[in-house]
Write a protein that holds these residues in place. Structure first.
Motif, short mmCIF file in Angstrom:
data_model
loop_
_atom_site.label_atom_id
_atom_site.label_comp_id
_atom_site.label_asym_id
_atom_site.label_seq_id
_atom_site.Cartn_x
_atom_site.Cartn_y
_atom_site.Cartn_z
N ASN A 1 27.21 20.96 46.49
CA ASN A 1 28.01 21.53 47.56
C ASN A 1 27.07 21.72 48.74
O ASN A 1 26.01 22.31 48.61
CB ASN A 1 28.60 22.88 47.12
CG ASN A 1 29.43 23.52 48.21
OD1 ASN A 1 30.25 22.85 48.84
ND2 ASN A 1 29.20 24.80 48.46
N GLY A 2 27.46 21.20 49.91
CA GLY A 2 26.54 21.24 51.05
C GLY A 2 27.02 22.14 52.17
O GLY A 2 27.89 23.00 51.97
N ILE B 1 33.42 18.02 52.17
CA ILE B 1 32.86 17.67 50.87
C ILE B 1 31.64 16.78 51.02
O ILE B 1 30.63 16.99 50.37
CB ILE B 1 33.94 17.00 49.99
CG1 ILE B 1 35.06 18.03 49.73
CG2 ILE B 1 33.34 16.46 48.69
CD1 ILE B 1 36.05 17.64 48.69
N SER B 2 31.74 15.80 51.92
CA SER B 2 30.60 14.89 52.08
C SER B 2 30.60 14.23 53.45
O SER B 2 31.59 14.25 54.17
CB SER B 2 30.64 13.80 50.99
OG SER B 2 31.85 13.07 51.09
N THR B 3 29.44 13.68 53.77
CA THR B 3 29.25 12.97 55.03
C THR B 3 28.73 11.57 54.72
O THR B 3 27.95 11.40 53.80
CB THR B 3 28.20 13.72 55.90
OG1 THR B 3 28.68 15.04 56.14
CG2 THR B 3 27.95 13.00 57.22
N ARG B 4 29.22 10.62 55.49
CA ARG B 4 28.81 9.24 55.23
C ARG B 4 28.45 8.56 56.55
O ARG B 4 29.14 8.77 57.56
CB ARG B 4 29.98 8.48 54.57
CG ARG B 4 29.63 7.10 54.10
CD ARG B 4 30.85 6.44 53.45
NE ARG B 4 31.81 6.04 54.46
CZ ARG B 4 32.27 4.79 54.60
NH1 ARG B 4 31.89 3.84 53.77
NH2 ARG B 4 33.14 4.50 55.54
N CYS C 1 25.92 11.93 51.87
CA CYS C 1 25.31 13.19 51.45
C CYS C 1 26.35 14.29 51.35
O CYS C 1 27.43 14.18 51.90
CB CYS C 1 24.12 13.59 52.33
SG CYS C 1 24.55 13.91 54.01
N GLU C 2 26.03 15.31 50.57
CA GLU C 2 26.97 16.41 50.34
C GLU C 2 27.15 17.23 51.61
O GLU C 2 26.22 17.36 52.40
CB GLU C 2 26.48 17.30 49.18
CG GLU C 2 25.22 18.10 49.46
CD GLU C 2 23.93 17.29 49.28
OE1 GLU C 2 24.00 16.07 49.08
OE2 GLU C 2 22.85 17.91 49.37
N GLY C 3 28.33 17.80 51.77
CA GLY C 3 28.58 18.72 52.87
C GLY C 3 28.61 18.03 54.23
O GLY C 3 28.73 16.80 54.34
N PHE C 4 28.49 18.84 55.28
CA PHE C 4 28.60 18.38 56.66
C PHE C 4 27.19 18.20 57.19
O PHE C 4 26.54 19.15 57.60
CB PHE C 4 29.36 19.46 57.45
CG PHE C 4 29.69 19.09 58.87
CD1 PHE C 4 29.87 17.77 59.27
CD2 PHE C 4 29.86 20.09 59.83
CE1 PHE C 4 30.20 17.46 60.58
CE2 PHE C 4 30.19 19.78 61.14
CZ PHE C 4 30.35 18.46 61.52
N ASP C 5 26.68 16.95 57.18
CA ASP C 5 25.29 16.74 57.56
C ASP C 5 25.10 15.36 58.18
O ASP C 5 24.44 14.48 57.64
CB ASP C 5 24.39 16.91 56.32
CG ASP C 5 23.03 17.47 56.69
OD1 ASP C 5 22.66 17.34 57.88
OD2 ASP C 5 22.36 18.03 55.82
N LEU D 1 31.81 25.64 43.65
CA LEU D 1 32.33 24.49 44.39
C LEU D 1 31.70 23.18 43.94
O LEU D 1 32.38 22.15 43.88
CB LEU D 1 32.11 24.67 45.90
CG LEU D 1 33.08 25.61 46.63
CD1 LEU D 1 32.82 25.55 48.14
CD2 LEU D 1 34.53 25.23 46.36
N ASP D 2 30.39 23.19 43.61
CA ASP D 2 29.78 21.92 43.22
C ASP D 2 30.38 21.40 41.91
O ASP D 2 30.49 20.19 41.70
CB ASP D 2 28.25 22.01 43.15
CG ASP D 2 27.75 23.10 42.22
OD1 ASP D 2 28.59 23.79 41.61
OD2 ASP D 2 26.53 23.27 42.12
#
Lengths: 341, 341
Positions: free
Chosen positions: B9-10, B17-20, B122-126, B299-300
């Motif tokens: 969980n990021g 949930i994730s960023t690509r 990657c996980e989360g908003f990054d 959450l993870d």
């Protein structure tokens, strides 16, 4: 305080939730209740009450008189939900009285269809115990009251279907497997030929819900109480065997297991639930408990919830009037706090 | 072993949930893959693989080559379910190769629509982290390969919609409240005017399910990577704020709470469950966790289940072919054993 019959699990409790014996009696010197005015009805109330209170039996002190005409609607309806009186009894506007034993196992309706409707309830499958207690109270009343009795017909009752023994014995059955196998219609037809009737949990005219069925004897004339009870006992034993065999087969089905476990999961977590859904889920969980799928919820807990989640009994417990939406919330809370203990 | 991105969980994990970040590149000296025969496609595979393996970077040793043409169907489909390759990539019968980083955060599809499709998850908003890693691998490839590039247009790609930066950045959003408020259609229209697109979790042509949405930039021509990412970042921040505000209002509703808790109850107890129901229940529980209703499921754990319960990934885990009914059973077991720990 002692547990009430609906808070216990009795003999053959996997299938039989409770046993009931009811005797209809009338006082010789009065017309049937429907033909009595207020004065006569009041006299009858007092006579029957006195007969109970004035008897020298220890049990008589454990009875209290419920003035059914002057209690709240919730109190009234809750009496029906707890199977202590008939729906007809509380909907009748005329004078009537209820004499109730402290543990709610004996209730005497005065001025229902007959002058006296004496009823004994007990947990599980226990016709002898229910019949013996009913007979004992019957004798106690008989000491002080003169019952209308004909040597040829037996006890006289307003409705001819009760003539003779005046006795109706019944068992409340939990039949999830036979219900799911759609075996109930055919069974009802066969039982009818044997002088028995099977219907919803609240007797005549009530629809079966949550896989609960009431099986009772129909014949009261030309048959002894003993024979009537023996018939009911034998048929009940057969139904128990059929139901248990059917459960054993059904429970191997993953879809059935899934339904049972999901029902448990929902009962443990819901925040609002209506009465009909709650009853069905409790029925599913009850099935799971008897088949060993669930071991964390005792049968007596489920039995008591089946009664306590009914709308009026729920309001009686909280002591306040609740809207249906509020009831759904309180019902979910009661179930959660009871089974997540 | 390190957790994979979909098991974590990021940042802003309540909603994101994730960023690509995905870059499309082509080798100057070859026609686009669709116009290459087997020989040329094989040459391209080898060239790109060599470029990764022969680079002096530490990261190059962490890549492995997946011979996508010679793995089982489950392995292939699971790559899609884990968002490592596009559905088109595995359905194409022609020569292709996947280069995969050990933690599954970087995948390089060789001979998809373009010669090289480099993707970082990657996980989360990054967005910064994903973009930086993508750029780093891009530079590494650039040392050994000559990419088709025009000073006026930028990177050349088979489809003109990728021309220019060749970059597609996206975030996977969990939007249960905005979905329930039926705000998504209008939002999609507004986003489209801003050069962004929002669709189902598996991108183009996929239907939104379980309140999961993929938001991505559409414009690649006449815009820098930085600007495109900045746009996506700002819009995502706004959507996060809207969603959280909407959740805060919704969660006061007893019916919403009931649905969330029931979802948890069912996931903890079901014995068989299909993928679509499981996803929806996980979405409901995820909402409950972010609003503090449920604190026993991290959450993870939910994020990893969302990937692991997919059909092919489930079969990959068990190492055997399963019928849909068997999968439903194994899926329920996996969920129970994961969240009832």
């Amino acid at each position: 305080m002692d547990k009430k019959w609906y808070e216990k699990n009795g003999r053959d409790g996997n299938v039989v939730i409770s046993t009931r014996v009811r005797l209809a009696r009338n006082l010789e010197e009065y017309p049937f209740p429907c033909r009595c005015g207020s004065d006569l009805r009041a006299q009858i109330e007092n006579k029957v009450t006195d007969a109970v209170v004035n008897s020298n039996s220890v049990i008589s002190s454990r009875f209290s008189r419920v003035d059914v005409d002057n209690i709240s609607t919730e109190e009234k309806v809750s009496l029906v939900e707890r199977h202590l009186v008939s729906p007809e009894f509380i909907s009748d506007k005329r004078e009537k009285t209820l004499l109730l034993l402290d543990d709610e196992s004996v209730s005497i309706m005065v001025n229902e269809e007959d002058h006296v409707r004496l009823q004994v309830m007990c947990e599980g499958f226990d016709l002898d115990r229910a019949y013996e207690l009913a007979s004992r109270i019957d004798s106690l009343l008989d000491e002080h009251l003169k019952f209308a009795f004909s040597d040829t017909l037996g006890y006289l009752t307003q409705c001819p279907t009760n003539l003779g023994t005046g006795m109706r014995a019944s068992v409340m059955l939990h039949l999830p497997a036979l219900h799911a196998a759609k075996a109930m219609k055919k069974m009802a037809e066969n039982l009818s030929k044997l002088g028995l009737t099977i219907r919803g949990a609240y007797g005549e005219g009530s629809e079966p819900s949550a896989d609960l069925y009431q099986l009772s004897n129909q014949i009261t004339l030309g048959i002894s109480e003993k024979t009537a009870i023996e018939n009911l006992r034998n048929i009940t034993k057969q139904i128990i065997a059929q139901e248990m065999k059917s459960r054993e087969a059904m429970i191997k089905n993953i879809a059935v297991q899934d339904k049972i476990y999901r029902s448990e999961g929902i009962l443990r977590s819901a925040r609002q639930i209506d009465g009909s859904e709650a009853l069905q889920l409790l029925s599913n969980v009850r099935f799971g408990v008897t088949e060993g799928l669930i071991d964390s919820i005792p049968l007596d807990t489920i039995n008591s919830l089946i009664v306590e989640i009914q709308p009026a009994t729920l309001m009686r417990k909280t002591g306040q009037k609740l809207t249906p939406a509020e009831r759904d919330k309180v019902r979910a809370e009661l179930i959660r706090s009871t089974i997540n203990r």
